[in-house]
Write a protein that holds these residues in place. Structure first.
Motif, PDB file in Angstrom:
ATOM      1  N   VAL A 460       0.851  -1.198   0.000  1.00  0.00           N
ATOM      2  CA  VAL A 460       0.000   0.000   0.000  1.00  0.00           C
ATOM      3  C   VAL A 460       0.883   1.243   0.000  1.00  0.00           C
ATOM      4  O   VAL A 460       2.046   1.204   0.411  1.00  0.00           O
ATOM      5  N   GLU A 461       0.295   2.328  -0.491  1.00  0.00           N
ATOM      6  CA  GLU A 461       0.964   3.634  -0.445  1.00  0.00           C
ATOM      7  C   GLU A 461       0.062   4.589   0.342  1.00  0.00           C
ATOM      8  O   GLU A 461      -1.122   4.749   0.031  1.00  0.00           O
ATOM      9  N   LEU A 462       0.626   5.196   1.372  1.00  0.00           N
ATOM     10  CA  LEU A 462      -0.150   5.999   2.310  1.00  0.00           C
ATOM     11  C   LEU A 462       0.443   7.391   2.423  1.00  0.00           C
ATOM     12  O   LEU A 462       1.646   7.605   2.214  1.00  0.00           O
ATOM     13  N   VAL A 463      -0.432   8.335   2.768  1.00  0.00           N
ATOM     14  CA  VAL A 463      -0.008   9.667   3.190  1.00  0.00           C
ATOM     15  C   VAL A 463      -0.553   9.863   4.595  1.00  0.00           C
ATOM     16  O   VAL A 463      -1.762  10.030   4.785  1.00  0.00           O
ATOM     17  N   VAL A 464       0.343   9.860   5.553  1.00  0.00           N
ATOM     18  CA  VAL A 464      -0.043   9.908   6.961  1.00  0.00           C
ATOM     19  C   VAL A 464       0.236  11.301   7.497  1.00  0.00           C
ATOM     20  O   VAL A 464       1.365  11.805   7.374  1.00  0.00           O
TER      21      VAL A 464
END
Length: 514
Positions: A460-464
């Motif tokens: 997955v690719e996340l922006v936290v």
């Protein structure tokens, strides 16, 4: 090392005892290691493969305790005639080995007798002689033929042996009949293995398993000695066995012993079952956290504990002896790409492993059945590695682990000649040559484990957001962070996580890769 004296002649059961047709005899001096050393290349490798450099094995706290349990050489409590007294404790001292083989199986019989010599040495005995007789089938009365049994009695008397060990599991009647001929204690291969297990068991579960196997072996071999074991009394008499009241059915002493053994066995089985919830809880915890497991299985003294110590610095007892460790040891390790998994060292196997031990240690062998990958360790310096492979695979099949991915590792590669490597490569083309002592091939073993471990994670690719540092910490704990970048809107992270955690990070996903 003295040369093995081979003398093969036609076998005739009715020939007198002076006509030697015992086809293999090994004479040794009284040195404590001579008995094994004379049995050829396999036993020689056994003696020379002890680890001189134990730095990679961690702390060996059990070594001094194990050494303190050694039996005293030359100390004997044996009587001249074992049949004169009730005596059934296993005290191995100076022993003579015997075996029977059929036409065309001499090589296998010799290897089995060498292994029996190593077992006897591990149990604390000094091997004086080894005898093989060629017969289509063992004699149903005395195992060896009648004349050869008389000849064995002469060998025992000449060498001053205390014990005769048969390379099979003797029937109780065969054991008693052969004792009547040789006039010393006769035991079989199963009794030796049980004795070793009773010496080396350390945990509560291991001791309970060994005791259960011993009782199952002892139960059909109880025998009465005189009137005290067969006296019956009922009514008022009780102990005298005469007078009024003595005509009741009563209960013989041997029946009382059998009943007590059955009661103790039932208690032990219940106790062993009681250990199962703790193991299942630990296993469920690993499964809940998606931690795959790897089981190290193999023949006894193949180097399983040494391999575990080399990889994890576990500090498990390492000793140049058969069945040095019995209890399963689990340690964690990490692949090169950051995946966590467990390594479990299991009890070793041996040819003709007593079925009592297979049943008693079935709970321990569950570590093999419940693993994701099996590392099958084989002693590459052994004279018959093919039999080791077949024996271990048979036991693995019995516990229901035949279909699991398997990595065959020929250990002790520092003792293998180039010619033997070619033979072993033909035996198992995909095997890895490794040495827990020198470190050769360890990286290749770890790479093979990483390749075969199941990976159910998704990328997955996340922006936290910067105020959710707890999620970044959770990613490091429960997943594998592949890359991290810092942008205006938060931390951009590419990671692999288990599917059950996807819902936690769903709100911060940019685009799932797969």
């Amino acid at each position: 090392m003295q040369d093995t004296q081979m003398n093969e002649r036609s076998t005739n059961q009715e020939t007198p005892a002076t006509d030697i047709d015992v086809v293999a005899r090994v004479l040794a001096n009284a040195d404590s290691h001579a008995g094994v050393a004379l049995f050829g290349r396999g036993a020689q490798a056994l003696q020379t493969s002890a680890l001189d450099d134990t730095g990679h094995d961690g702390d060996q706290f059990d070594r001094e305790e194990r050494a303190a349990l050694r039996r005293v050489a030359g100390l004997s409590t044996e009587l001249e005639d074992v049949t004169e007294v009730e005596y059934r404790q296993l005290r191995l001292e100076n022993v003579v080995l015997i075996g029977v083989y059929s036409q065309g199986s001499l090589h296998d019989a010799e290897n089995s007798l060498r292994e029996l010599a190593a077992l006897a040495e591990t149990a604390g005995a000094v091997v004086l002689d080894g005898l093989l007789q060629r017969r289509p089938h063992p004699d149903p009365s005395t195992y060896l033929g009648k004349g050869k049994a008389q000849e064995l009695a002469g060998v025992v008397a000449a060498l001053g042996a205390d014990t005769v060990i048969a390379d099979t599991e003797l029937a109780p009647s065969q054991r008693r009949a052969l004792e009547d001929v040789v006039r010393v204690k006769v035991i079989d291969r199963t009794a030796v293995i049980l004795d070793i297990f009773s010496q080396h068991a350390k945990s509560r579960e291991g001791k309970a398993q060994v005791e259960l196997a011993q009782l199952e072996y002892l139960l059909p071999r109880l025998r009465g000695w005189g009137e005290s074991m067969s006296r019956q009394a009922g009514g008022q008499v009780g102990g005298t066995g005469a007078g009024m009241g003595s005509r009741g059915p009563g209960e013989t002493k041997i029946e009382l012993d059998r009943r007590r053994i059955h009661t103790r066995m039932a208690k032990l089985r219940k106790q062993i079952i009681g250990f199962k919830p703790a193991r299942e809880a630990k296993r469920a915890n690993r499964q809940r956290n998606s931690v795959p497991s790897v089981a190290i299985a193999g023949y006894t003294n193949a180097g399983k504990s040494s391999l575990l110590n080399r990889i994890t610095k576990a500090g498990v007892l390492v000793e140049n002896a058969l069945f040095a460790t019995l209890d399963a040891t689990v340690r964690k390790s990490i692949t090169a790409d950051g995946r966590l998994y467990t390594l479990a060292d299991t009890v070793g196997f041996v040819r003709n492993l007593p079925h009592q031990l297979v049943e008693a240690f079935r709970s321990t062998l569950e570590e093999v059945a419940d693993s994701d990958v099996i590392v099958h360790v084989v002693d590459g310096s052994h004279p018959d590695p093919a039999s080791q492979l077949a024996t271990v695979r048979d036991v693995i099949g019995e516990v229901g682990a035949r279909d699991l991915p398997e990595i065959v590792v020929f250990n002790k590669s520092d003792l293998i000649s180039p010619d033997d490597r070619l033979v072993l490569r033909g035996l198992e083309p995909g095997a890895i040559f490794a040495s827990a002592r020198t470190g050769e091939g360890i990286d290749e073993v770890l790479a093979a484990i990483a390749r075969l471990l199941p990976d159910t994670s998704i990328e997955v690719e996340l922006v936290v957001p910067y105020d959710r540092g707890d999620l970044i910490s959770a990613l490091h704990e429960r997943g594998r962070v592949l890359s991290t970048e810092y942008a205006e809107d938060g931390t951009r992270v590419r990671a692999r996580i288990q599917p059950e955690f996807e819902s936690v990070f769903e709100a911060f996903a940019v685009a799932p890769v797969n």
